[in-house]
Enzyme design. Structure first.
Site, PDB file in Angstrom:
ATOM      1  N   ARG A 171       0.770  -1.214   0.081  1.00 46.25           N
ATOM      2  CA  ARG A 171       0.017   0.018  -0.078  1.00 46.25           C
ATOM      3  C   ARG A 171       0.854   1.305  -0.057  1.00 46.25           C
ATOM      4  NH1 ARG A 171      -5.383   0.039   2.557  1.00 46.25           N
ATOM      5  NH2 ARG A 171      -4.686   1.768   3.777  1.00 46.25           N
ATOM      6  N   ARG A 189       9.319   6.045  -4.003  1.00 44.18           N
ATOM      7  CA  ARG A 189       9.627   7.052  -4.838  1.00 44.18           C
ATOM      8  C   ARG A 189      11.145   7.437  -4.744  1.00 44.18           C
ATOM      9  NH1 ARG A 189       5.114  10.663  -2.686  1.00 44.18           N
ATOM     10  NH2 ARG A 189       3.208   9.351  -3.266  1.00 44.18           N
ATOM     11  N   ARG A 235      -7.930  -6.534  14.118  1.00 44.16           N
ATOM     12  CA  ARG A 235      -7.112  -5.834  14.911  1.00 44.16           C
ATOM     13  C   ARG A 235      -7.897  -4.840  15.227  1.00 44.16           C
ATOM     14  NH1 ARG A 235      -3.312  -7.382  17.387  1.00 44.16           N
ATOM     15  NH2 ARG A 235      -2.168  -5.311  17.370  1.00 44.16           N
ATOM     16  N   ARG A 250       1.227   5.792  16.660  1.00 50.02           N
ATOM     17  CA  ARG A 250       1.334   7.221  15.982  1.00 50.02           C
ATOM     18  C   ARG A 250       0.591   8.302  17.133  1.00 50.02           C
ATOM     19  NH1 ARG A 250      -2.348   6.082  10.487  1.00 50.02           N
ATOM     20  NH2 ARG A 250      -4.158   5.369  11.505  1.00 50.02           N
ATOM     21  N   GLU A 310      -2.699   6.427  19.426  1.00 54.49           N
ATOM     22  CA  GLU A 310      -3.063   5.358  18.718  1.00 54.49           C
ATOM     23  C   GLU A 310      -2.474   4.034  19.305  1.00 54.49           C
ATOM     24  OE1 GLU A 310      -4.579   6.185  14.812  1.00 54.49           O
ATOM     25  OE2 GLU A 310      -4.190   3.961  14.459  1.00 54.49           O
ATOM     26  N   TYR A 336     -10.183  -4.698   3.586  1.00 51.52           N
ATOM     27  CA  TYR A 336      -9.559  -3.717   4.027  1.00 51.52           C
ATOM     28  C   TYR A 336      -9.810  -2.461   3.162  1.00 51.52           C
ATOM     29  CZ  TYR A 336      -5.223  -1.613   6.101  1.00 51.52           C
ATOM     30  OH  TYR A 336      -4.028  -0.877   6.924  1.00 51.52           O
ATOM     31  N   ASP A 392     -10.512   1.222   1.845  1.00 50.25           N
ATOM     32  CA  ASP A 392     -10.457   2.671   1.989  1.00 50.25           C
ATOM     33  C   ASP A 392     -11.805   3.272   1.762  1.00 50.25           C
ATOM     34  OD1 ASP A 392      -7.943   3.143   2.897  1.00 50.25           O
ATOM     35  OD2 ASP A 392      -6.881   3.345   0.989  1.00 50.25           O
TER      36      ASP A 392
HETATM   37  P1  FAD Z   1     -17.988   1.294   9.417  1.00 46.04           P
HETATM   38  O1  FAD Z   1     -17.635   3.088   9.441  1.00 46.04           O
HETATM   39  O2  FAD Z   1     -17.054   0.537  10.068  1.00 46.04           O
HETATM   40  O3  FAD Z   1     -19.364   1.562  10.033  1.00 46.04           O
HETATM   41  C1  FAD Z   1     -19.948   0.286  10.455  1.00 46.04           C
HETATM   42  C2  FAD Z   1     -20.803   0.532  11.384  1.00 46.04           C
HETATM   43  O4  FAD Z   1     -21.770  -0.570  11.767  1.00 46.04           O
HETATM   44  C3  FAD Z   1     -20.303   1.078  12.750  1.00 46.04           C
HETATM   45  O5  FAD Z   1     -21.007   2.301  13.104  1.00 46.04           O
HETATM   46  C4  FAD Z   1     -20.876   0.143  13.691  1.00 46.04           C
HETATM   47  O6  FAD Z   1     -21.006   0.703  15.008  1.00 46.04           O
HETATM   48  C5  FAD Z   1     -22.183  -0.529  13.113  1.00 46.04           C
HETATM   49  N1  FAD Z   1     -22.392  -1.807  13.699  1.00 46.04           N
HETATM   50  C6  FAD Z   1     -21.672  -3.063  13.478  1.00 46.04           C
HETATM   51  N2  FAD Z   1     -22.432  -3.992  13.900  1.00 46.04           N
HETATM   52  C7  FAD Z   1     -23.666  -3.563  14.357  1.00 46.04           C
HETATM   53  C8  FAD Z   1     -24.836  -4.152  15.001  1.00 46.04           C
HETATM   54  N3  FAD Z   1     -24.992  -5.358  15.191  1.00 46.04           N
HETATM   55  N4  FAD Z   1     -25.855  -3.284  15.262  1.00 46.04           N
HETATM   56  C9  FAD Z   1     -25.785  -2.049  14.689  1.00 46.04           C
HETATM   57  N5  FAD Z   1     -24.710  -1.309  14.436  1.00 46.04           N
HETATM   58  C10 FAD Z   1     -23.603  -2.164  13.863  1.00 46.04           C
HETATM   59  N6  FAD Z   1      -9.803   5.100   4.715  1.00 46.04           N
HETATM   60  C11 FAD Z   1      -9.328   6.142   3.943  1.00 46.04           C
HETATM   61  O7  FAD Z   1      -9.832   6.265   2.890  1.00 46.04           O
HETATM   62  N7  FAD Z   1      -8.641   7.056   4.364  1.00 46.04           N
HETATM   63  C12 FAD Z   1      -7.917   6.740   5.850  1.00 46.04           C
HETATM   64  O8  FAD Z   1      -7.160   7.725   6.040  1.00 46.04           O
HETATM   65  C13 FAD Z   1      -8.432   6.065   6.622  1.00 46.04           C
HETATM   66  N8  FAD Z   1      -8.066   5.928   7.861  1.00 46.04           N
HETATM   67  C14 FAD Z   1      -8.548   4.816   8.665  1.00 46.04           C
HETATM   68  C15 FAD Z   1      -8.092   4.789   9.859  1.00 46.04           C
HETATM   69  C16 FAD Z   1      -8.596   3.625  10.637  1.00 46.04           C
HETATM   70  C17 FAD Z   1      -8.030   3.726  11.913  1.00 46.04           C
HETATM   71  C18 FAD Z   1      -9.653   2.982  10.317  1.00 46.04           C
HETATM   72  C19 FAD Z   1      -9.961   1.808  11.126  1.00 46.04           C
HETATM   73  C20 FAD Z   1     -10.075   3.033   9.054  1.00 46.04           C
HETATM   74  C21 FAD Z   1      -9.621   3.850   8.055  1.00 46.04           C
HETATM   75  N9  FAD Z   1     -10.022   4.246   6.713  1.00 46.04           N
HETATM   76  C22 FAD Z   1      -9.586   5.127   6.093  1.00 46.04           C
HETATM   77  C23 FAD Z   1     -11.205   3.293   6.227  1.00 46.04           C
HETATM   78  C24 FAD Z   1     -12.592   3.785   6.687  1.00 46.04           C
HETATM   79  O9  FAD Z   1     -12.693   4.074   7.990  1.00 46.04           O
HETATM   80  C25 FAD Z   1     -13.544   2.781   6.205  1.00 46.04           C
HETATM   81  O10 FAD Z   1     -13.228   2.631   4.560  1.00 46.04           O
HETATM   82  C26 FAD Z   1     -15.025   3.395   5.897  1.00 46.04           C
HETATM   83  O11 FAD Z   1     -15.270   4.184   6.921  1.00 46.04           O
HETATM   84  C27 FAD Z   1     -15.958   2.216   6.105  1.00 46.04           C
HETATM   85  O12 FAD Z   1     -17.147   2.530   6.133  1.00 46.04           O
HETATM   86  P2  FAD Z   1     -18.523   1.276   6.376  1.00 46.04           P
HETATM   87  O13 FAD Z   1     -19.624   1.826   5.959  1.00 46.04           O
HETATM   88  O14 FAD Z   1     -17.919   0.014   5.630  1.00 46.04           O
HETATM   89  O15 FAD Z   1     -18.148   0.856   8.037  1.00 46.04           O
HETATM   90  N1  UDP Z   2       4.018   1.098   7.704  1.00 45.99           N
HETATM   91  C1  UDP Z   2       5.054   1.041   8.232  1.00 45.99           C
HETATM   92  N2  UDP Z   2       5.602   2.388   8.730  1.00 45.99           N
HETATM   93  C2  UDP Z   2       5.162   3.350   8.932  1.00 45.99           C
HETATM   94  C3  UDP Z   2       3.675   3.323   8.095  1.00 45.99           C
HETATM   95  C4  UDP Z   2       3.406   2.304   7.841  1.00 45.99           C
HETATM   96  O1  UDP Z   2       5.671   0.055   8.279  1.00 45.99           O
HETATM   97  O2  UDP Z   2       5.660   4.184   9.396  1.00 45.99           O
HETATM   98  C5  UDP Z   2       3.391  -0.041   7.424  1.00 45.99           C
HETATM   99  C6  UDP Z   2       2.596  -0.959   8.342  1.00 45.99           C
HETATM  100  O3  UDP Z   2       2.935  -2.377   7.970  1.00 45.99           O
HETATM  101  C7  UDP Z   2       1.005  -0.595   7.773  1.00 45.99           C
HETATM  102  C8  UDP Z   2       1.187  -0.519   6.164  1.00 45.99           C
HETATM  103  O4  UDP Z   2       2.413   0.329   6.201  1.00 45.99           O
HETATM  104  O5  UDP Z   2       0.107  -1.520   8.327  1.00 45.99           O
HETATM  105  C9  UDP Z   2      -0.006   0.301   5.662  1.00 45.99           C
HETATM  106  O6  UDP Z   2       0.049   1.737   6.256  1.00 45.99           O
HETATM  107  P1  UDP Z   2      -0.939   2.911   6.048  1.00 45.99           P
HETATM  108  O7  UDP Z   2      -0.617   4.006   6.862  1.00 45.99           O
HETATM  109  O8  UDP Z   2      -1.450   2.660   4.747  1.00 45.99           O
HETATM  110  O9  UDP Z   2      -1.983   1.794   7.042  1.00 45.99           O
HETATM  111  P2  UDP Z   2      -3.415   2.299   7.575  1.00 45.99           P
HETATM  112  O10 UDP Z   2      -3.579   3.760   7.539  1.00 45.99           O
HETATM  113  O11 UDP Z   2      -4.595   1.517   7.151  1.00 45.99           O
HETATM  114  O12 UDP Z   2      -3.126   2.195   9.186  1.00 45.99           O
END
Ligand code: FAD
Ligand code: UDP
Length: 375
Positions: A172, A176, A249, A280, A300, A356, A358
């Site tokens: 991912r 560069r 996780r 982070r 986090e 996984y 985005d």
């Molecule tokens: P979610 O946002 O996971 O929503 C699912 C919902 O279902 C939740 O509110 C939960 O409470 C509800 N639910 C589950 N089970 C039940 C139940 N039984 N009854 C009622 N409600 C329930 N994507 C990016 O593009 N850029 C980023 O920088 C980025 N950073 C991220 C950082 C983190 C830490 C994480 C975890 C994800 C990140 N993502 C990022 C991914 C992004 O969060 C997801 O792609 C997107 O929000 C998923 O939307 P969703 O609707 O699938 O699910």
């Molecule tokens: N990663 C790393 N060092 C960093 C940032 C990311 O080794 O400083 C690796 C790590 O394995 C991570 C993966 O790159 O799970 C993807 O990173 P990204 O930031 O895309 O993950 P996310 O935003 O989904 O947590």
């Protein structure tokens, strides 16, 4: 008896948000249930001292797809934020993603040729196709970067040795041979002005909403209310883990309000050593170029998932993919065998599809569903 709602949307994240939006345009009714106290799923923002705090992890929107970019900007315009995280390895500061600035700081090399030669000499130990994340990382960026910027961070994040992790996780990240600290390769990126709630409130406008409501213990009575269910919770939990437990996780967030204007000079600083327990620190005001005299930071911490915790990341290794496949087949069979009057159940989003994804990929998947469903 006529069903009251066309759709029951379980989970108020982006996937169901897009479905709610297009369902309303098509004249269909929706009931949304979420077990959390707020709409938005993982993109929900909580306002503290005028700062939009990304409560469930930092979210930066990025996409290559013009249609998706136009759609989200029609909900609320994005600012010009460009993600350029910093890595802190025991007090040494490096730019991410891995680029000429990183290579210069690591080895003093100036030109792309010098950087290539250095990395070439450090990946000689890897023969043939990389078999795991460690081999993949060394073959991409060499031993030094692997030891200082990847190994500690990755093993904290995933709770496993890099030799036991699949190589796609690291693919991912861009590598560069030019000077560019932009974390993403996508053409479009930004943060919605006013935070993600602006989008979320537009997406769910017009739907009936029940928060603090877990679907599973109430599935009997809720199912009677609707013709279709779109379920975005964990698919294994829906089937009461009959095909085995999927691995996830989890994370723990520690948020502090600080009485200073700027804590770390950047939105995202990764701690890439093994000893620091968090991966982070996010300083939220920098996502929106905040000017106030206070700041909010979030540490986090990765956590081993146990039932009852938030399943933030699916672990898409082969073992889990096989379990997921069985659930997917079960879901298809369930709809085929459905008795008259019972709702169809569609699984989607990050947890329903165990992907996984985005944000833009979740929106793309919801678009695909809506195009077929509401044509
Ligand atoms: P979610 O946002 O996971 O929503 C699912 C919902 O279902 C939740 O509110 C939960 O409470 C509800 N639910 C589950 N089970 C039940 C139940 N039984 N009854 C009622 N409600 C329930 N994507 C990016 O593009 N850029 C980023 O920088 C980025 N950073 C991220 C950082 C983190 C830490 C994480 C975890 C994800 C990140 N993502 C990022 C991914 C992004 O969060 C997801 O792609 C997107 O929000 C998923 O939307 P969703 O609707 O699938 O699910
Ligand atoms: N990663 C790393 N060092 C960093 C940032 C990311 O080794 O400083 C690796 C790590 O394995 C991570 C993966 O790159 O799970 C993807 O990173 P990204 O930031 O895309 O993950 P996310 O935003 O989904 O947590």
């Amino acid at each position: 008896m006529d069903k009251k709602y066309d759709y029951l949307l379980v989970g108020a994240g982006l996937f169901n948000g897009v479905i709610s939006y297009y369902a309303r345009k098509a004249g269909k009714s929706c009931l949304v249930v979420d077990k959390r106290p707020e709409l938005g799923g993982n993109v929900y923002c909580e306002e503290i001292e005028g700062i939009n705090v990304h409560k469930y992890g930092a979210h930066i929107f990025h996409t290559n797809d013009r249609k998706i970019w136009d759609f989200v900007n029609s909900l609320g315009e994005c600012n010009r934020y460009t993600n350029s995280p910093i890595a802190n390895y025991k007090g040494e500061i490096y730019n991410l993603p891995f680029n000429m600035n990183t290579f210069n700081r690591m080895w003093g090399v100036i030109t792309p040729d010098e950087a290539r030669a250095k990395i070439e000499s450090q990946r000689a130990s890897i023969k043939g196709e990389p078999k795991n994340l460690e081999e993949q990382a060394i073959s991409l960026v060499g031993e030094d970067i692997y030891r200082k910027l990847i190994k500690g961070y990755t093993e904290k994040q995933w709770g496993k040795d890099c030799k036991e992790l699949p190589s796609f996780i690291i693919k991912r990240l861009p590598v560069r041979y030019y000077y560019d600290n932009n974390y993403f390769n996508d053409r479009y990126q930004g943060i919605p002005e006013g935070g993600y709630n602006v989008w979320i409130n537009k997406l769910f406008e017009g739907a009936d909403i029940r928060l603090n409501t877990n679907f599973l213990p109430h599935r009997e009575e809720l199912s009677k209310l609707c013709k279709n269910i779109i379920y975005t919770g964990p698919i294994d939990e829906y089937f009461d883990f009959s095909e085995g437990e999927l691995e996830y996780r989890s994370l723990r967030f520690e948020t502090e309000l600080l009485d200073k204007a700027d804590y770390q000079g950047n939105a995202v600083v990764n701690y890439t050593d093994r000893e620091t327990p968090y991966t982070r620190i996010i300083e939220h005001k920098h996502f929106e170029f905040g000017k106030g005299d206070k700041t909010v930071i979030t540490k986090e911490y990765p956590v081993d998932f146990e039932k009852g915790m938030e399943p933030y990341y699916p672990v898409n290794d082969q073992k889990n993919q096989e379990i997921y496949k069985r659930y997917k087949e079960k879901a298809e069979q369930m709809n085929k065998d459905r008795a008259d009057g019972k709702p169809r159940v569609i699984f989607g989003g990050r947890l329903g599809a165990y992907q996984y994804y985005d944000m833009d990929k979740v929106i793309a998947a919801a678009f695909e569903f809506c195009e077929e469903e509401f044509k």
